[in-house]
Design a protein around this motif. Structure first.
Motif, PDB file in Angstrom:
ATOM      1  N   ILE A  81       0.852  -1.187   0.000  1.00  0.00           N
ATOM      2  CA  ILE A  81       0.000   0.000   0.000  1.00  0.00           C
ATOM      3  C   ILE A  81       0.888   1.237   0.000  1.00  0.00           C
ATOM      4  N   HIS A  82       0.606   2.131  -0.942  1.00  0.00           N
ATOM      5  CA  HIS A  82       1.379   3.364  -1.060  1.00  0.00           C
ATOM      6  C   HIS A  82       0.476   4.457  -1.603  1.00  0.00           C
ATOM      7  N   VAL A  83       0.972   5.693  -1.579  1.00  0.00           N
ATOM      8  CA  VAL A  83       0.209   6.825  -2.083  1.00  0.00           C
ATOM      9  C   VAL A  83       1.130   7.698  -2.928  1.00  0.00           C
ATOM     10  N   HIS A  84       0.564   8.223  -3.999  1.00  0.00           N
ATOM     11  CA  HIS A  84       1.269   9.173  -4.857  1.00  0.00           C
ATOM     12  C   HIS A  84       0.795  10.570  -4.479  1.00  0.00           C
ATOM     13  N   VAL A  85       1.702  11.519  -4.513  1.00  0.00           N
ATOM     14  CA  VAL A  85       1.391  12.912  -4.209  1.00  0.00           C
ATOM     15  C   VAL A  85       1.796  13.730  -5.426  1.00  0.00           C
ATOM     16  N   VAL A  86       0.845  14.485  -5.975  1.00  0.00           N
ATOM     17  CA  VAL A  86       1.078  15.207  -7.218  1.00  0.00           C
ATOM     18  C   VAL A  86       0.683  16.665  -7.056  1.00  0.00           C
ATOM     19  N   LYS A  87       1.516  17.538  -7.601  1.00  0.00           N
ATOM     20  CA  LYS A  87       1.194  18.969  -7.669  1.00  0.00           C
ATOM     21  C   LYS A  87       1.805  19.474  -8.965  1.00  0.00           C
ATOM     22  N   GLY A  88       0.959  19.748  -9.941  1.00  0.00           N
ATOM     23  CA  GLY A  88       1.463  20.158 -11.255  1.00  0.00           C
ATOM     24  C   GLY A  88       2.275  19.033 -11.870  1.00  0.00           C
ATOM     25  N   SER A  89       3.520  19.331 -12.190  1.00  0.00           N
ATOM     26  CA  SER A  89       4.373  18.328 -12.831  1.00  0.00           C
ATOM     27  C   SER A  89       5.326  17.647 -11.843  1.00  0.00           C
ATOM     28  N   ILE A  90       5.205  17.960 -10.561  1.00  0.00           N
ATOM     29  CA  ILE A  90       6.066  17.317  -9.573  1.00  0.00           C
ATOM     30  C   ILE A  90       5.273  16.244  -8.830  1.00  0.00           C
ATOM     31  N   CYS A  91       5.973  15.212  -8.388  1.00  0.00           N
ATOM     32  CA  CYS A  91       5.282  14.121  -7.703  1.00  0.00           C
ATOM     33  C   CYS A  91       6.245  13.354  -6.802  1.00  0.00           C
ATOM     34  N   ALA A  92       5.662  12.587  -5.908  1.00  0.00           N
ATOM     35  CA  ALA A  92       6.425  11.717  -5.023  1.00  0.00           C
ATOM     36  C   ALA A  92       5.551  10.514  -4.693  1.00  0.00           C
ATOM     37  N   LYS A  93       6.201   9.474  -4.223  1.00  0.00           N
ATOM     38  CA  LYS A  93       5.500   8.247  -3.850  1.00  0.00           C
ATOM     39  C   LYS A  93       5.980   7.834  -2.462  1.00  0.00           C
ATOM     40  N   PHE A  94       5.023   7.491  -1.597  1.00  0.00           N
ATOM     41  CA  PHE A  94       5.323   7.072  -0.235  1.00  0.00           C
ATOM     42  C   PHE A  94       4.656   5.740   0.054  1.00  0.00           C
ATOM     43  N   LYS A  95       5.385   4.809   0.666  1.00  0.00           N
ATOM     44  CA  LYS A  95       4.741   3.604   1.181  1.00  0.00           C
ATOM     45  C   LYS A  95       4.218   3.939   2.565  1.00  0.00           C
ATOM     46  N   LEU A  96       3.203   3.209   3.014  1.00  0.00           N
ATOM     47  CA  LEU A  96       2.547   3.548   4.273  1.00  0.00           C
ATOM     48  C   LEU A  96       2.985   2.702   5.463  1.00  0.00           C
ATOM     49  N   LYS A 122      10.367  19.761  -3.046  1.00  0.00           N
ATOM     50  CA  LYS A 122      11.432  20.346  -2.234  1.00  0.00           C
ATOM     51  C   LYS A 122      11.386  19.744  -0.830  1.00  0.00           C
ATOM     52  N   PRO A 123      12.497  19.816  -0.095  1.00  0.00           N
ATOM     53  CA  PRO A 123      12.520  19.232   1.258  1.00  0.00           C
ATOM     54  C   PRO A 123      11.367  19.680   2.157  1.00  0.00           C
ATOM     55  N   ALA A 124      11.015  20.945   2.136  1.00  0.00           N
ATOM     56  CA  ALA A 124       9.909  21.429   2.981  1.00  0.00           C
ATOM     57  C   ALA A 124       8.577  20.818   2.526  1.00  0.00           C
ATOM     58  N   GLU A 125       8.401  20.664   1.211  1.00  0.00           N
ATOM     59  CA  GLU A 125       7.173  20.046   0.691  1.00  0.00           C
ATOM     60  C   GLU A 125       7.110  18.572   1.078  1.00  0.00           C
ATOM     61  N   LEU A 126       8.245  17.897   0.997  1.00  0.00           N
ATOM     62  CA  LEU A 126       8.296  16.488   1.394  1.00  0.00           C
ATOM     63  C   LEU A 126       7.910  16.331   2.860  1.00  0.00           C
ATOM     64  N   LYS A 127       8.433  17.200   3.693  1.00  0.00           N
ATOM     65  CA  LYS A 127       8.125  17.144   5.120  1.00  0.00           C
ATOM     66  C   LYS A 127       6.637  17.367   5.360  1.00  0.00           C
ATOM     67  N   LEU A 128       6.061  18.334   4.647  1.00  0.00           N
ATOM     68  CA  LEU A 128       4.642  18.635   4.788  1.00  0.00           C
ATOM     69  C   LEU A 128       3.782  17.445   4.371  1.00  0.00           C
ATOM     70  N   VAL A 129       4.022  16.912   3.159  1.00  0.00           N
ATOM     71  CA  VAL A 129       3.170  15.824   2.682  1.00  0.00           C
ATOM     72  C   VAL A 129       3.389  14.549   3.498  1.00  0.00           C
ATOM     73  N   GLU A 130       4.613  14.331   3.960  1.00  0.00           N
ATOM     74  CA  GLU A 130       4.855  13.156   4.802  1.00  0.00           C
ATOM     75  C   GLU A 130       4.060  13.253   6.105  1.00  0.00           C
ATOM     76  N   SER A 131       3.989  14.445   6.681  1.00  0.00           N
ATOM     77  CA  SER A 131       3.214  14.598   7.918  1.00  0.00           C
ATOM     78  C   SER A 131       1.720  14.418   7.646  1.00  0.00           C
ATOM     79  N   VAL A 132       1.241  14.880   6.494  1.00  0.00           N
ATOM     80  CA  VAL A 132      -0.168  14.678   6.121  1.00  0.00           C
ATOM     81  C   VAL A 132      -0.451  13.184   5.968  1.00  0.00           C
ATOM     82  N   ILE A 133       0.457  12.476   5.307  1.00  0.00           N
ATOM     83  CA  ILE A 133       0.279  11.035   5.120  1.00  0.00           C
ATOM     84  C   ILE A 133       0.305  10.316   6.465  1.00  0.00           C
TER      85      ILE A 133
END
Length: 80
Positions: A22-37, A50-61
């Motif tokens: 189980i994982h989730v993709h995070v997309v904003k415009g043309s940038i994206c990341a994938k996290f396993k849960l 960017k590092p700050a965005e990664l930290k934000l989305v990781e905390s949301v996940i």
């Protein structure tokens, strides 16, 4: 592409033909990341966040990983 939610301009989603684990993709415009849960939230791939965005989305996940897993299991008809 089932979207789970959109927060801070980031779209949290998975693909209809996705695979385990189980994982989730995070997309904003043309940038994206994938996290396993599980067992812990972990970055698998980053394509432009960017590092700050990664930290934000990781905390949301982290805060919503049970909800994300519930959506995943419901979509793929898997029991928890």
């Amino acid at each position: 592409m089932p979207t789970i939610f959109i927060l801070f301009g980031f779209r949290f989603l998975f693909y209809a033909n996705d695979h385990e684990p189980i994982h989730v993709h995070v997309v904003k415009g043309s940038i994206c990341a994938k996290f396993k849960l599980f067992p812990e939230v972990e970055l698998v791939d980053n394509r432009g966040l960017k590092p700050a965005e990664l930290k934000l989305v990781e905390s949301v996940i982290e805060e919503n990983k049970e909800i994300i897993a519930e959506h995943w299991n419901k979509f793929f008809n898997r029991s928890i």
